[in-house]
Scaffold this motif. Sequence first.
Motif, PDB file in Angstrom:
ATOM      1  N   ARG A 151       8.169   3.279   5.166  1.00 54.44           N
ATOM      2  CA  ARG A 151       9.306   4.183   4.412  1.00 54.44           C
ATOM      3  C   ARG A 151       8.375   5.777   3.817  1.00 54.44           C
ATOM      4  O   ARG A 151       7.364   5.559   3.131  1.00 54.44           O
ATOM      5  CB  ARG A 151       9.822   3.713   3.327  1.00 54.44           C
ATOM      6  CG  ARG A 151      10.943   4.568   2.739  1.00 54.44           C
ATOM      7  CD  ARG A 151      11.789   4.161   1.726  1.00 54.44           C
ATOM      8  NE  ARG A 151      12.577   4.968   1.219  1.00 54.44           N
ATOM      9  CZ  ARG A 151      13.962   5.409   1.421  1.00 54.44           C
ATOM     10  NH1 ARG A 151      14.511   4.365   2.489  1.00 54.44           N
ATOM     11  NH2 ARG A 151      14.710   5.935   0.711  1.00 54.44           N
ATOM     12  N   VAL A 152       8.717   6.745   4.540  1.00 53.13           N
ATOM     13  CA  VAL A 152       8.079   8.080   4.029  1.00 53.13           C
ATOM     14  C   VAL A 152       9.265   8.794   3.316  1.00 53.13           C
ATOM     15  O   VAL A 152      10.414   8.993   3.823  1.00 53.13           O
ATOM     16  CB  VAL A 152       7.486   8.763   5.283  1.00 53.13           C
ATOM     17  CG1 VAL A 152       7.133  10.124   4.759  1.00 53.13           C
ATOM     18  CG2 VAL A 152       6.329   8.110   5.734  1.00 53.13           C
ATOM     19  N   GLU A 153       8.956   9.277   2.268  1.00 53.94           N
ATOM     20  CA  GLU A 153      10.053   9.943   1.504  1.00 53.94           C
ATOM     21  C   GLU A 153       9.360  11.403   0.779  1.00 53.94           C
ATOM     22  O   GLU A 153       7.972  11.443   0.440  1.00 53.94           O
ATOM     23  CB  GLU A 153      10.579   9.423   0.418  1.00 53.94           C
ATOM     24  CG  GLU A 153      11.472  10.105  -0.620  1.00 53.94           C
ATOM     25  CD  GLU A 153      11.943   8.977  -1.706  1.00 53.94           C
ATOM     26  OE1 GLU A 153      12.637   8.018  -1.370  1.00 53.94           O
ATOM     27  OE2 GLU A 153      11.683   9.458  -2.898  1.00 53.94           O
ATOM     28  N   VAL A 154      10.168  12.401   0.907  1.00 51.10           N
ATOM     29  CA  VAL A 154       9.414  13.810   0.510  1.00 51.10           C
ATOM     30  C   VAL A 154      10.559  14.476  -0.338  1.00 51.10           C
ATOM     31  O   VAL A 154      11.888  14.543  -0.014  1.00 51.10           O
ATOM     32  CB  VAL A 154       9.465  14.737   1.717  1.00 51.10           C
ATOM     33  CG1 VAL A 154       9.005  16.211   1.099  1.00 51.10           C
ATOM     34  CG2 VAL A 154       8.250  14.192   2.702  1.00 51.10           C
ATOM     35  N   ALA A 175       4.592   7.681   0.766  1.00 51.29           N
ATOM     36  CA  ALA A 175       4.695   6.658   1.890  1.00 51.29           C
ATOM     37  C   ALA A 175       4.329   5.298   1.515  1.00 51.29           C
ATOM     38  O   ALA A 175       3.372   4.880   0.707  1.00 51.29           O
ATOM     39  CB  ALA A 175       3.859   7.260   2.893  1.00 51.29           C
ATOM     40  N   THR A 176       5.185   4.354   1.736  1.00 50.09           N
ATOM     41  CA  THR A 176       4.845   2.953   1.306  1.00 50.09           C
ATOM     42  C   THR A 176       4.934   2.151   2.650  1.00 50.09           C
ATOM     43  O   THR A 176       5.942   2.030   3.467  1.00 50.09           O
ATOM     44  CB  THR A 176       6.040   2.601   0.525  1.00 50.09           C
ATOM     45  OG1 THR A 176       6.017   3.619  -0.882  1.00 50.09           O
ATOM     46  CG2 THR A 176       5.715   1.189  -0.136  1.00 50.09           C
ATOM     47  N   VAL A 177       4.150   1.317   2.848  1.00 48.78           N
ATOM     48  CA  VAL A 177       4.038   0.177   3.858  1.00 48.78           C
ATOM     49  C   VAL A 177       4.378  -1.094   3.174  1.00 48.78           C
ATOM     50  O   VAL A 177       3.910  -1.436   2.504  1.00 48.78           O
ATOM     51  CB  VAL A 177       2.359   0.205   4.540  1.00 48.78           C
ATOM     52  CG1 VAL A 177       2.427  -0.798   5.630  1.00 48.78           C
ATOM     53  CG2 VAL A 177       2.147   1.499   5.012  1.00 48.78           C
ATOM     54  N   PRO A 185       0.874  -1.027   0.029  1.00 48.25           N
ATOM     55  CA  PRO A 185       0.161  -0.113  -0.026  1.00 48.25           C
ATOM     56  C   PRO A 185       1.006   1.252  -0.065  1.00 48.25           C
ATOM     57  O   PRO A 185       1.975   1.349   0.843  1.00 48.25           O
ATOM     58  CB  PRO A 185      -0.740  -0.113   1.199  1.00 48.25           C
ATOM     59  CG  PRO A 185      -0.712  -1.541   1.529  1.00 48.25           C
ATOM     60  CD  PRO A 185       0.601  -2.020   1.277  1.00 48.25           C
ATOM     61  N   GLN A 186       0.370   2.094  -0.744  1.00 48.56           N
ATOM     62  CA  GLN A 186       1.406   3.229  -1.037  1.00 48.56           C
ATOM     63  C   GLN A 186       0.411   4.845  -0.942  1.00 48.56           C
ATOM     64  O   GLN A 186      -0.570   4.516  -1.564  1.00 48.56           O
ATOM     65  CB  GLN A 186       1.951   3.361  -2.240  1.00 48.56           C
ATOM     66  CG  GLN A 186       3.217   4.584  -2.280  1.00 48.56           C
ATOM     67  CD  GLN A 186       3.958   4.324  -3.685  1.00 48.56           C
ATOM     68  OE1 GLN A 186       3.265   4.619  -4.792  1.00 48.56           O
ATOM     69  NE2 GLN A 186       4.984   3.850  -3.436  1.00 48.56           N
ATOM     70  N   LEU A 187       1.030   5.927  -0.398  1.00 45.36           N
ATOM     71  CA  LEU A 187       0.557   7.240  -0.417  1.00 45.36           C
ATOM     72  C   LEU A 187       1.186   7.903  -1.410  1.00 45.36           C
ATOM     73  O   LEU A 187       2.441   8.019  -1.237  1.00 45.36           O
ATOM     74  CB  LEU A 187       0.162   7.736   0.942  1.00 45.36           C
ATOM     75  CG  LEU A 187       0.032   9.051   1.008  1.00 45.36           C
ATOM     76  CD1 LEU A 187      -1.299   9.529   0.530  1.00 45.36           C
ATOM     77  CD2 LEU A 187       0.168   9.453   2.567  1.00 45.36           C
ATOM     78  N   ARG A 188       0.869   8.700  -2.139  1.00 46.37           N
ATOM     79  CA  ARG A 188       1.492   9.806  -3.028  1.00 46.37           C
ATOM     80  C   ARG A 188       0.768  10.727  -3.345  1.00 46.37           C
ATOM     81  O   ARG A 188      -0.502  10.996  -3.790  1.00 46.37           O
ATOM     82  CB  ARG A 188       1.731   9.047  -4.403  1.00 46.37           C
ATOM     83  CG  ARG A 188       2.768   9.519  -5.266  1.00 46.37           C
ATOM     84  CD  ARG A 188       3.134   8.726  -6.311  1.00 46.37           C
ATOM     85  NE  ARG A 188       4.202   9.214  -7.155  1.00 46.37           N
ATOM     86  CZ  ARG A 188       5.542   9.176  -6.820  1.00 46.37           C
ATOM     87  NH1 ARG A 188       5.760   8.366  -5.664  1.00 46.37           N
ATOM     88  NH2 ARG A 188       6.636   9.760  -7.416  1.00 46.37           N
ATOM     89  N   ARG A 189       1.456  11.984  -2.693  1.00 49.05           N
ATOM     90  CA  ARG A 189       0.613  13.234  -2.660  1.00 49.05           C
ATOM     91  C   ARG A 189       1.755  14.341  -3.413  1.00 49.05           C
ATOM     92  O   ARG A 189       2.937  14.401  -3.089  1.00 49.05           O
ATOM     93  CB  ARG A 189       0.434  13.889  -1.671  1.00 49.05           C
ATOM     94  CG  ARG A 189      -0.749  13.057  -0.902  1.00 49.05           C
ATOM     95  CD  ARG A 189      -2.009  13.835  -1.440  1.00 49.05           C
ATOM     96  NE  ARG A 189      -3.255  13.061  -1.546  1.00 49.05           N
ATOM     97  CZ  ARG A 189      -3.905  12.533  -0.243  1.00 49.05           C
ATOM     98  NH1 ARG A 189      -3.610  12.704   0.662  1.00 49.05           N
ATOM     99  NH2 ARG A 189      -4.966  11.503  -0.472  1.00 49.05           N
ATOM    100  N   ARG A 190       1.310  15.146  -4.592  1.00 48.35           N
ATOM    101  CA  ARG A 190       1.969  16.157  -5.031  1.00 48.35           C
ATOM    102  C   ARG A 190       1.539  17.383  -4.065  1.00 48.35           C
ATOM    103  O   ARG A 190       0.354  17.749  -3.882  1.00 48.35           O
ATOM    104  CB  ARG A 190       1.530  16.521  -6.280  1.00 48.35           C
ATOM    105  CG  ARG A 190       2.399  17.680  -6.938  1.00 48.35           C
ATOM    106  CD  ARG A 190       2.409  17.812  -8.410  1.00 48.35           C
ATOM    107  NE  ARG A 190       2.773  16.581  -9.193  1.00 48.35           N
ATOM    108  CZ  ARG A 190       4.100  16.557  -9.762  1.00 48.35           C
ATOM    109  NH1 ARG A 190       4.831  17.437  -9.498  1.00 48.35           N
ATOM    110  NH2 ARG A 190       4.295  15.517 -10.295  1.00 48.35           N
ATOM    111  N   LEU A 191       2.831  18.149  -3.624  1.00 52.59           N
ATOM    112  CA  LEU A 191       2.425  19.251  -2.851  1.00 52.59           C
ATOM    113  C   LEU A 191       2.743  20.656  -3.337  1.00 52.59           C
ATOM    114  O   LEU A 191       3.910  20.390  -3.764  1.00 52.59           O
ATOM    115  CB  LEU A 191       3.525  19.309  -1.453  1.00 52.59           C
ATOM    116  CG  LEU A 191       3.370  17.550  -0.768  1.00 52.59           C
ATOM    117  CD1 LEU A 191       4.222  17.589   0.216  1.00 52.59           C
ATOM    118  CD2 LEU A 191       1.814  17.551  -0.081  1.00 52.59           C
TER     119      LEU A 191
END
Length: 139
Positions: free
Chosen positions: A83-86, A75-77, A15-21
Amino acid sequence: MEDQADGITDQSPAPQLRRRLGRADLRAVPEARRALRELLRSWGKPGTSEIAELLTSELVTNALIHTDDEAILTATVSPHGLRVEVRDFVARRPRPRAPNAERTHGRGLVLVQSLADAWGVRAHGVGKAVWFELGAGAA
């Protein structure tokens, strides 16, 4: 893959979260925390959520304030942990600062350094990615 729609995806093995800020959009900080909380709910490690949210807030805030540009949160679980990466688009590397009682800012990377199981900075094309990991046993 960066240009795909923002959100949580379950199509990949993890599962992954991906957001453009958006550039200097500090409204993205609480939204990133909320989205990360949703992602971690499926992970089943509720004790890790608060630390992950705090550290993610620090990385997102740093990217938006110190680069004056957009950033990308991922963010990847996985079975190994979170693991969170910005990623931002400025090559200048951040440095942890010693805490100073007279300043109310500048402590973000010190928090990341002290609370994450691992963290770092890596060059990423144009710019860099600042990341942290919380292990599967960190709850």
